[in-house]
Scaffold this active site. Structure first.
Site, PDB file in Angstrom:
ATOM      1  N   GLY A 200      -0.536  -7.945  -0.066  1.00  0.00           N
ATOM      2  CA  GLY A 200      -1.762  -7.683   0.675  1.00  0.00           C
ATOM      3  C   GLY A 200      -1.537  -6.659   1.771  1.00  0.00           C
ATOM      4  N   GLY A 205       0.171  -9.593   6.362  1.00  0.00           N
ATOM      5  CA  GLY A 205       1.603  -9.783   6.152  1.00  0.00           C
ATOM      6  C   GLY A 205       2.306 -10.242   7.421  1.00  0.00           C
ATOM      7  N   GLU A 222       4.742  -7.487  -0.058  1.00  0.00           N
ATOM      8  CA  GLU A 222       4.328  -6.252  -0.730  1.00  0.00           C
ATOM      9  C   GLU A 222       3.057  -5.785  -0.052  1.00  0.00           C
ATOM     10  OE1 GLU A 222       6.345  -4.926  -2.596  1.00  0.00           O
ATOM     11  OE2 GLU A 222       7.635  -6.565  -3.224  1.00  0.00           O
ATOM     12  N   CYS A 256      -2.474  -0.296  -4.428  1.00  0.00           N
ATOM     13  CA  CYS A 256      -1.516  -0.078  -3.346  1.00  0.00           C
ATOM     14  C   CYS A 256      -0.597   1.099  -3.629  1.00  0.00           C
ATOM     15  CB  CYS A 256      -0.699  -1.339  -3.090  1.00  0.00           C
ATOM     16  SG  CYS A 256       0.299  -1.872  -4.499  1.00  0.00           S
TER      17      CYS A 256
END
Length: 503
Positions: A200, A205, A222, A256
């Site tokens: 996310g 995070g 990630e 991403c």
């Protein structure tokens, strides 16, 4: 595609402690330790993907307006590859890894034993809601953990589907799904896990990492980032434009790993814009809104965020219509962008592609290094010196030349970020390693080896120190000393073998 009203099937946050306790009990009972059990669960997961492909791709369409083939190609193929790779190689991955011995340990058994961490929690993102949930799950199963899955509450249809399907195919005592919003996430993070994986934004995070720190729980994060894409004058502009357009506008830019901005010299900018524009028309037609190959923004909140980036930055040279009710933003290119423009401050996560002109590769490197470390750095070039400079003078989760996104599909390469773009990595055996503690294993003899051990016992003498130094402190290798070391090792092994045979 209009945003389809849906109701998220949420787990009651009061049920989370019991769910985690059941997972811990199953792990402590050894349910997941046997290779045969792990392989059977992996085969069940693979069967679910085959038997429920239609339901999974339909959920992807309802959540993101995504074409069936795109979900199959970007999500299901990757997960299946991960599962099959684990099934085929699990016996080898589970074996102890024997390590090099020094002179003092030549008769001992030294190895690294992979063991499961225990109870793992996997938080999935919404942009690839099946991939980012089940690909880590496959590795966690292979490594022998029990798992609590937390699907994204924004990908509502996929989340509801996972709540239905996973209990049908996997052991419900060992693998559980907990769907829900912020209160549910808060309840999950209050529990103690042995490992957490999160996919996310960097903001969330940090929350995950702070919660994990309370129990000293290791994490893999990630997180994405502003992935730069450099195009220099030596590149094939036509190919570069097509590959950049594919990587940027797939999933309506909600990836991403998508190129976040382009760096190129003024002299090739217009040709590059023309190449990207031509590729967009080839992929999606004159009106991408009518194409069943072009997706939609996940919800109105993210639509408003992305659409706001169109105001006050550069010159829009490729722009179609946008429609909030349909969650549609057309593929867009903006030129004359400055590094301090609003659009350059955070990850775009949408179908807008800024272009910044640079003087040379050193200018590009300075601009990249002024920002946070990206998840991926892309460069289209045939100049070896450019490749070397970018590889050695920048830091990123991955670096890819003359293509975008595709390194993600290579299971023999680790996928993960660095710094602001994340920590830890997975894919293929790297996923198994991520969810495995590498335990040092040491075994020696109590009889024959004891005379060799007397140098460590009191009373301490200078003679024992000198003997210990020869055994325990290595010397810098050169041709003759290394040859001597090999000869001595062989002699010691031979002597010990003879003694053991006599006994």
């Amino acid at each position: 595609m209009a945003e389809i009203p849906a109701v998220l099937r949420e787990v009651d946050e009061d049920d989370i402690p019991e769910m985690v306790e059941q997972l811990l009990d199953s792990f402590n009972a050894g349910r997941t330790r046997e290779k045969s059990f792990r392989i059977q669960q992996l085969k069940n997961l693979l069967r679910m993907l085959d038997e429920k492909e239609d339901e999974i791709t339909e959920a992807g369409f309802r959540d993101l307006g995504r074409n069936r083939q795109e979900t199959i190609f970007f999500e299901l193929f990757s997960i299946k590859g991960e599962i099959i790779d684990a099934i085929n190689n699990l016996a080898e991955w589970m074996k102890p890894e024997h390590v090099k011995k020094d002179l003092a340990n030549v008769i001992n058994t030294l190895c690294i034993v992979p063991e499961p961490f225990g109870v793992v929690c996997v938080f999935s993102a919404w942009n690839y809601p099946v991939l980012e949930l089940l690909q880590p799950l496959a590795g966690a199963i292979a490594a022998g953990n029990t798992v609590l899955l937390k699907p994204s509450d924004l990908a509502i249809h996929t989340s509801n589907l996972m709540m239905d399907l996973i209990p049908q195919y996997l052991d419900t005592d060992c693998y559980k799904v907990a769907a829900g919003g912020i209160p549910l996430c808060q309840a999950v993070l209050k529990e103690r896990f042995d490992y957490i994986m999160f996919t996310g934004s960097p903001g969330i995070g940090k929350i995950i990492m702070r919660a994990a720190a309370e129990n000293l729980t290791p994490v893999t994060l990630e997180l994405g980032g502003k992935n730069p894409c450099i195009v220099d004058s030596s590149a094939n502009i036509k190919v570069a434009g097509k590959r950049i357009a594919w990587g940027k506008y797939t999933n309506a830019g909600q990836s991403c790993l998508a190129p976040n901005y382009i760096l190129c010299h003024q002299s090739i900018r217009d040709d590059l814009v023309a190449s990207i524009t031509a590729a967009v028309r080839q992929f999606y037609g004159e009106n991408p809104r009518e194409s069943n190959n072009y997706g939609r923004i996940i919800n109105t909140r993210h639509f408003d965020r992305v659409h706001a980036l169109l105001d006050g930055s550069g010159n829009v040279v490729l722009k179609g219509e946008s429609d909030r009710n349909d969650l549609y933003i057309a593929p867009t290119i903006i030129t004359d962008v400055k590094p301090d423009d609003t659009i350059m401050q955070d990850e775009i996560f949408g179908p807008i592609l800024p272009i910044i002109c640079i003087d040379d590769i050193d200018d590009a490197i300075d601009l990249i290094n002024d920002g946070e470390k990206p998840l991926a750095l892309y460069a289209f070039t045939s100049d070896k010196s450019v490749k070397e400079k970018l590889t050695t003078r920048t830091s990123s989760g991955a670096i890819s030349f003359n293509d975008v996104l595709v390194h993600f599909s290579v299971r023999t390469l680790p996928f993960g970020g660095v710094g602001h773009s994340g920590q830890g990595a997975y894919h293929g055996k790297f996923t198994f390693d991520t969810f495995s503690h590498k335990k040092a294993y040491y075994s020696t003899f109590t009889g024959i080896a004891e005379p060799l051990m007397k140098i460590r016992y009191p009373p301490f003498t200078d003679q024992n120190i000198q003997r210990g130094k020869k055994l325990l402190v290595p010397t810098i290798k050169n041709g003759s000393s290394y040859f001597t070391y090999i000869i001595l090792t062989c002699v010691i092994v031979a002597v010990i073998s003879i003694i053991l045979n006599i006994l």
